[in-house]
Enzyme design. Sequence first.
Site, PDB file in Angstrom:
ATOM      1  N   ASP A 116       0.816  -1.210   0.000  1.00  0.00           N
ATOM      2  CA  ASP A 116       0.000   0.000   0.000  1.00  0.00           C
ATOM      3  C   ASP A 116       0.856   1.269   0.000  1.00  0.00           C
ATOM      4  OD1 ASP A 116      -2.427   1.319  -0.169  1.00  0.00           O
ATOM      5  OD2 ASP A 116      -2.738   1.374   2.002  1.00  0.00           O
ATOM      6  N   ILE A 117       1.806   1.321  -0.920  1.00  0.00           N
ATOM      7  CA  ILE A 117       2.627   2.519  -1.039  1.00  0.00           C
ATOM      8  C   ILE A 117       1.846   3.566  -1.829  1.00  0.00           C
ATOM      9  CG2 ILE A 117       4.756   3.487  -2.005  1.00  0.00           C
ATOM     10  CD1 ILE A 117       5.997   0.714  -1.480  1.00  0.00           C
TER      11      ILE A 117
END
Length: 197
Positions: A23-24
């Site tokens: 979840d960058i």
Amino acid sequence: ALIGYEMASALKAIHEMGFVHLDIKPSNILFSKQPGKTGKEVLEKLVKGEVKVKLSDLGSARKRGERFIQYTPEYCPIDQVEALFKGEGAQFSMDIYSLGATLYTLLTRQPFNPREVLSQINDAELLYKDNKDPLPSLQKAKEIYVKFHEVFTIEEPVDRRLVELIKSMTSPEPEKRPSALEVYKRLEEIINNNEGS
């Protein structure tokens, strides 16, 4: 490039431990303190080490190959969505794409994945939740994305090497994306060359 370099350093450490962040995105980049009000001020504080860049929100991280249940459509690759629907595992290449998409947003202030791609991903998700086949919608999303990827660019004065790196990080083909170590090294070269000029 400097923020990306610090992010790649964190990502390299996460990948070396066998984990995928998953979840960058821009909202998961934090600073150790207020970085400044202008680009010049932020850069000076980063260069001097007065402000540290942090990669946050490891809540969705999984071991490489482990199944996962989350993605952020604006910054994840289509292969990540497909893997979720098929029950396949997390891969490092998913993070590389998301970091490239995040760097694009830092430079342009625009989300990376095109609206048409997001629409197809949304359709696929609705089909999946309705126990219908989401893969045709994802295939359409892939076709749209490939065309977008062939032509997208970032206008001057952005260093062309940085644009090429972002293009390779967001390749439609996961196996063509560089590793976190390669991204780290290439960003280091860009930073060092710019300091010397």
